[in-house]
Write a protein that holds these residues in place. Sequence first.
Motif, short mmCIF file in Angstrom:
data_model
loop_
_atom_site.label_atom_id
_atom_site.label_comp_id
_atom_site.label_asym_id
_atom_site.label_seq_id
_atom_site.Cartn_x
_atom_site.Cartn_y
_atom_site.Cartn_z
N LEU A 198 1.00 -1.05 -0.19
CA LEU A 198 0.03 0.07 0.10
C LEU A 198 0.95 1.09 -0.02
CD1 LEU A 198 -2.91 1.23 0.27
CD2 LEU A 198 -2.54 1.15 2.70
N ASP A 199 1.80 1.29 0.90
CA ASP A 199 2.88 2.29 0.75
C ASP A 199 3.58 2.50 -0.47
OD1 ASP A 199 2.27 2.82 3.39
OD2 ASP A 199 3.97 1.82 4.38
N ARG A 217 1.05 4.10 -3.01
CA ARG A 217 0.76 5.73 -2.69
C ARG A 217 1.99 6.34 -3.11
NH1 ARG A 217 -1.78 4.72 3.39
NH2 ARG A 217 -4.14 4.39 2.62
N THR A 218 3.12 5.99 -3.00
CA THR A 218 4.55 6.44 -3.45
C THR A 218 4.47 6.51 -5.03
OG1 THR A 218 5.83 5.77 -1.43
CG2 THR A 218 7.06 6.33 -3.43
N GLN A 276 1.93 6.54 -7.15
CA GLN A 276 0.89 7.57 -7.28
C GLN A 276 1.52 8.93 -7.05
OE1 GLN A 276 -2.88 7.58 -5.20
NE2 GLN A 276 -3.51 6.99 -6.93
N SER A 277 1.95 9.18 -6.07
CA SER A 277 2.46 10.43 -5.65
C SER A 277 3.48 11.02 -6.71
CB SER A 277 2.96 10.76 -4.40
OG SER A 277 4.08 9.90 -4.03
N ALA A 314 -7.93 2.95 -6.63
CA ALA A 314 -7.02 3.62 -5.76
C ALA A 314 -6.30 2.54 -4.99
CB ALA A 314 -7.92 4.36 -5.13
N PRO A 315 -5.25 2.94 -4.25
CA PRO A 315 -4.40 2.03 -3.62
C PRO A 315 -5.23 1.41 -2.48
CG PRO A 315 -3.16 3.91 -3.98
CD PRO A 315 -4.52 4.28 -4.40
#
Length: 298
Positions: free
Chosen positions: A67-68, A71-72, A74-75, A124-125
């Motif tokens: 998940l982390d 998110r990384t 995606q950002s 989405a994550p």
Amino acid sequence: MDQNEALAARFEEHRPHLKAVAYRMLGSLSESDDAVQESWIRLSRSDAGEIENLGGWLTTVVGRICLDMLRTRQSRREESLALSQDTHVPDPVVSWGEVVDPEQEVLLADSVGLALLVVLETLAPAERLAFVLHDMFAVPFDEIAPIVERTPAATRQLASRARRRVQGSAPTPDNDPVRQREIVGAFLAAARGGDFDALLELLDPDVVLRADTGELASGLSKLVRGATVVAGQASMFSKGAPPTAFALINGRVGVVGVPDGEVVSVMEFTITDGKIVELNILVDADRVRALGLPRFTA
């Protein structure tokens, strides 16, 4: 055997399962390896004697790590990467012959095809985590909720939204390998022979072709839809194409390009009701090389 060696041995028993979870979360074999290795580091630094259910603990930890990572990812996604998302093909799991290692067997369980992984990339994550852990690995929502920092009820809603997206977008494939090989073989023969009508007979009217060369500016990476357009592309690409061989791609019959025995391309077919509904082609030289595939021998 000391305590560290015993713990490492127990971890190795769970590695194939953890790799399967990470692969479905990330769609990348190298990143999946990184996530599993990070889970080992966290385990080795924990009080393992206090863990009652090691498999469940590790699954949760790998889920949190993935998940982390999502998110990384995606950002950090720049505009160019966002534009290329439609043509991105997840890492394929490729095998041929009769010998498949245990880790690969688990990766291929339930035939998670590239078409499904492509749809998972659109989630989405947190939705992807909830869907993968619950729907694919039967992890209870009570255990997933703390990872996504939501209530169990809200986590259930995440999985439900993801499930609707998957059911509405990911085709349900046929599972007969003999029939798969017949259709893939007929497709290759029609493409090489320039038999446009035969290609149309094999393709679903709404077929999708996704080609990932790793390059966006060249225009060679592309996403095209519709039987007429895909048939035209197939006829064009077949001219001058390297020799090919059948292989299992994510548990289904597919094709690898093998000039002089070296794998340079991977093509996966999703077949539903006897028609090809999706083709995913990876021809990114760096990524194909990173798969570490052995030379093909007939």
